[in-house]
Design an enzyme around this catalytic site. Structure first.
Site, PDB file in Angstrom:
ATOM      1  N   ASP A  87      77.243  55.643 -42.303  1.00 36.74           N
ATOM      2  CA  ASP A  87      77.173  55.419 -43.754  1.00 36.74           C
ATOM      3  C   ASP A  87      77.987  56.436 -44.555  1.00 36.74           C
ATOM      4  O   ASP A  87      77.937  56.425 -45.792  1.00 36.74           O
ATOM      5  CB  ASP A  87      75.718  55.361 -44.252  1.00 36.74           C
TER       6      ASP A  87
ATOM      7  N   HIS B   8      65.007  60.541 -40.299  1.00 38.03           N
ATOM      8  CA  HIS B   8      64.161  60.914 -41.441  1.00 38.03           C
ATOM      9  C   HIS B   8      62.693  61.072 -41.044  1.00 38.03           C
ATOM     10  O   HIS B   8      61.907  61.657 -41.787  1.00 38.03           O
ATOM     11  CB  HIS B   8      64.258  59.870 -42.556  1.00 38.03           C
TER      12      HIS B   8
ATOM     13  N   ASP C 229      75.187  61.718 -40.202  1.00 41.67           N
ATOM     14  CA  ASP C 229      74.799  60.644 -41.113  1.00 41.67           C
ATOM     15  C   ASP C 229      75.058  61.107 -42.558  1.00 41.67           C
ATOM     16  O   ASP C 229      75.036  62.303 -42.848  1.00 41.67           O
ATOM     17  CB  ASP C 229      73.305  60.335 -40.919  1.00 41.67           C
TER      18      ASP C 229
ATOM     19  N   HIS D  47      73.137  60.845 -44.987  1.00 38.99           N
ATOM     20  CA  HIS D  47      71.908  61.417 -45.555  1.00 38.99           C
ATOM     21  C   HIS D  47      71.424  62.591 -44.701  1.00 38.99           C
ATOM     22  O   HIS D  47      71.568  62.583 -43.479  1.00 38.99           O
ATOM     23  CB  HIS D  47      70.808  60.351 -45.602  1.00 38.99           C
TER      24      HIS D  47
HETATM   25 ZN    ZN Z   1      71.971  57.523 -43.722  1.00 32.98          ZN
END
Ligand code: ZN
Length: 343
Positions: A285, A160, A196, A198
């Site tokens: 995740d 991120h 991931d 996200h």
């Molecule tokens: Zn994540």
């Protein structure tokens, strides 16, 4: 499979997340990495090596010097200020109509160099952040040295983080640093596959205008899920980078049967490019049992995910990103790596 790991991540502990009207332990906790390295040791899965120490000039290939200075100084300046709390974290952010102005106070600096409040600092954070980057760079060096596969057991994660902003538990973009290192040592084309849960917004934005890095991310639809403001399907890259970014936003409840189809399309894109190396941003995740997310990938599916990606037969560096089921993260990670190594 060689795993690069160091205990320095444990210095980045005591992190707090909001829990309604109060605070609780952050999901991004030391047990995540501890349980992965324990699973690797218990199963005798490959070898473990310590990271090398790299010059700061390796970090400025991706991150701005002023941002690095902020990361180094933030905790000391927090202690010297009137701000209070066990975690240094921002409360004010730069919005439309405001300026990324230099600030003399730590509250202003925290707001300038963060895009959310999930990414706090404690006394040992910089050492852990720096070592996490060194782990990724060591992994890239292993590939440059002729290894076909390596695993960078990075904590804190990185995907991120942008060139000058932390967020989403991430400070330095370990994946991007590894990619740049591979390019600087002779690779001409590198692919990033971010699995991931996200969207890897930091990695995307860092390489968004470039055609030497293909960035692909499979993730939860940002209309419903963090990071909310990037990760949509209509983000193809810009300028020379047009066509070199591909996003696959997926609905809540995505299971392996659905995921595998989209992963196959992503792998076809990578095959078409024929990269010199692949960097996998591995988040665990997507797991059905992850307490923070909404996909339905099972433990056994991670083996198949690794096998599918391994079928590319590209030199592959795996960089750890998210994954918050502390109980299952070790088994899920080893399954992924075993699939990758065995295919
Ligand atoms: Zn994540």
């Amino acid at each position: 499979m060689i795993t690069v790991y160091a205990d320095d991540h444990m210095l980045h502990s005591g992190l707090l997340d909001p829990r309604g009207d109060t605070w609780g332990p952050s999901a991004e906790c030391p047990e995540r990495a501890n349980n992965i390295v324990r699973a690797i040791r218990d199963q005798g899965f490959g070898t473990l090596v310590e990271p090398k120490i790299f010059e700061e000039s390796r970090l400025t290939r991706i991150h701005t010097p002023d941002y690095l200075q902020f990361l180094k100084d933030v905790w000391g300046e927090w202690l010297e200020s009137d701000e209070k709390g066990a975690n240094a974290r921002p409360e004010t952010f730069v919005g439309p109509g405001m300026r990324h102005a230099d600030s003399d106070c730590i509250a202003g600096k925290l707001g300038r160099y963060s895009f959310d409040s999930t990414t706090p600092f404690v006394a040992g954070s910089w050492q852990a952040i720096r070592t996490s980057a060194n782990i990724a760079l060591t992994g890239a060096d292993l590939l440059q040295g002729g290894k076909r596969q390596a695993f960078a057991l990075c904590r804190p994660p990185g995907h991120h983080a942008t060139e000058s902003c932390c967020g989403g538990y991430c400070y330095l973009n370990n994946t991007a640093l590894a990619v740049q290192s591979l390019l600087d040592s002779g690779a001409t084309r590198v692919a990033v596959l971010d699995v991931d849960y996200h969207h890897g917004n930091g990695t995307q934005t860092i390489f968004y205008e470039r055609n030497d890095v293909l960035t692909i991310s499979l993730h939860a639809d940002p209309r419903l899920e963090y990071p909310f403001f990037a990760g949509f399907a209509d983000e193809p890259g810009t300028g020379a980078g047009h066509g070199f970014n591909i996003n696959y936003p997926l609905p809540f409840g995505t299971n392996w049967e659905n995921y595998e189809v989209v992963l196959g399309a992503a792998l076809d894109e990578i095959r078409r490019l024929g990269p010199d190396a692949l960097v996998v941003a591995l988040g665990l995740d997507t797991f059905a049992g992850d307490p923070t997310t909404h996909f339905a990938i099972e433990t056994g599916d991670f083996l198949k995910m690794g096998e599918r990606i391994g079928s590319l037969s590209a030199p592959t560096l795996v960089v750890l990103e998210g994954g918050y089921s502390v109980e299952h993260i070790g088994e899920n990670t080893v399954n992924f790596l075993a699939g990758l190594a065995g295919s």
